[in-house]
Scaffold this motif. Structure first.
Motif, mmCIF file in Angstrom:
data_model
loop_
_atom_site.group_PDB
_atom_site.id
_atom_site.type_symbol
_atom_site.label_atom_id
_atom_site.label_comp_id
_atom_site.label_asym_id
_atom_site.label_seq_id
_atom_site.Cartn_x
_atom_site.Cartn_y
_atom_site.Cartn_z
ATOM 1 N N TYR A 10 8.788 -17.248 0.438
ATOM 2 C CA TYR A 10 7.965 -16.781 -0.756
ATOM 3 C C TYR A 10 7.361 -17.992 -1.454
ATOM 4 N N PRO A 11 6.057 -17.879 -1.609
ATOM 5 C CA PRO A 11 5.453 -19.199 -2.353
ATOM 6 C C PRO A 11 5.901 -19.620 -3.764
ATOM 7 N N LEU B 6 -3.207 -23.995 4.364
ATOM 8 C CA LEU B 6 -2.452 -23.390 3.626
ATOM 9 C C LEU B 6 -2.587 -21.885 3.671
ATOM 10 N N ASN B 7 -3.826 -21.457 4.149
ATOM 11 C CA ASN B 7 -4.036 -19.793 4.576
ATOM 12 C C ASN B 7 -3.215 -19.438 5.739
ATOM 13 N N MET B 13 4.088 -16.661 6.591
ATOM 14 C CA MET B 13 4.857 -16.340 5.510
ATOM 15 C C MET B 13 4.972 -14.823 5.350
ATOM 16 N N ALA B 14 3.537 -14.156 5.304
ATOM 17 C CA ALA B 14 3.413 -12.774 5.025
ATOM 18 C C ALA B 14 4.188 -11.915 6.098
ATOM 19 N N ALA B 48 2.215 -15.579 17.447
ATOM 20 C CA ALA B 48 0.720 -16.097 17.841
ATOM 21 C C ALA B 48 0.664 -16.861 16.773
ATOM 22 N N THR B 49 0.445 -16.595 15.435
ATOM 23 C CA THR B 49 0.206 -17.303 14.172
ATOM 24 C C THR B 49 0.941 -18.507 14.167
#
Ligand code: FE2
Lengths: 190, 85
Positions: A10-11, B6-7, B13-14, B48-49
């Motif tokens: 998590y950031p 970053l995106n 991360m999500a 994939a990401t």
């Protein structure tokens, strides 16, 4: 075997140096209800779990706690890395500074080092799972106290994520406990 | 870290968090095939990401889990605790 992923779960963002906040958050690194204790507790209890679901839950939650340990370390590291010595002294972190400079070390909020007496591994799966459910509640309470103590909204955001995970872990351990009870009842009657 | 990188990292991360949460749920509900389908969908999107990210910015994982064509980019900074979000 474990592999490392070069990313956080998590950031983490901090508003600026804040040794006062670092001094209390570090308890989730090396304190009694912190992430090191959580991770080691689950990863060492898993060997004597009797059912496949329990072995998986302890392995996976124990691994996620390592990721939480990294998040807490990242918070503390970023809260003290640019803090001037004057501020470190004012925050009461001068004792910590004498022993560790701005490095990470496993201590609780009052500076006591981590100890294996924080955790238990009893061999009785019911006992161990009750310990883990209590541990998750204690960690949740600690995160709530830390959120109350936080004056940095970015830090609070990360603390809220960590608090929420303790709630989910508690839920999963409760389900695991039910599955272990079912298993033991089956063993008794058939 | 530029905003494009970053995106992409935030997307990873999500997706991975989705996988973590479904994984724990499936540990105690292995017979829930709807959850299993969601886990597999998130896992595919994650792979994939990650592939897209790693082609641009180097391996995310060590010990052979990500290839490192041309150069050994594993040692490149920033490390997770050095990333500014
Ligand atoms: Fe937890």
């Amino acid at each position: 075997m474990w592999i490392y992923e070069k990313k956080l779960e998590y950031p983490v963002r901090v508003g600026g140096p804040n040794p006062r906040l670092a001094k209390v958050i570090i308890t989730q690194y090396g304190g009694p209800d912190g992430e090191l204790a959580a991770s080691l507790r689950y990863l060492t209890q898993r060997y004597t779990m009797p059912i496949p679901q329990a072995k998986a839950v302890l392995t996976d939650i124990g691994t996620e706690e390592l990721a939480h340990m990294e998040i807490v370390a990242t918070l503390v590291y970023n809260l003290i890395k640019d803090a001037p010595l004057e501020e470190i002294k004012r925050a009461g972190l001068d004792g910590y500074y004498a022993d560790h400079d701005r490095a990470l070390y496993f201590v609780n909020a009052s500076g006591a080092p981590w100890t294996a007496t924080y955790i238990q591994s009893k061999g009785d799966p019911v006992t161990d799972l009750y310990e883990n459910m209590a541990a998750e509640q204690k960690a949740r309470s600690t995160y709530e106290y830390l959120i109350q103590l936080s004056d940095d909204p970015d830090v609070s955001d990360t603390l809220k994520f960590l608090r929420e995970r303790e709630v989910v872990h508690f839920q999963r351990f409760g389900e695991t406990l039910n599955l272990v009870h079912e298993y033991m009842d089956r063993k008794k009657y058939y | 870290m530029d905003s494009k990188r970053l995106n992409l990292l935030k997307k990873i991360m999500a997706l991975e968090f989705t996988c973590v949460d479904f994984n724990l749920y499936l540990d105690t509900h292995p017979e829930d095939y709807r959850a299993l389908a969601e886990y597999n969908a998130a896992s595919e999107a994650l792979a994939a990401t990650k592939k897209e990210y790693e082609a641009l910015y180097g391996p995310l994982t060590n010990y052979g889990h990500s290839p490192s064509p041309q150069a050994w980019r594993w040692i490149e900074e920033p490390w997770p605790w050095e990333t500014t979000f």
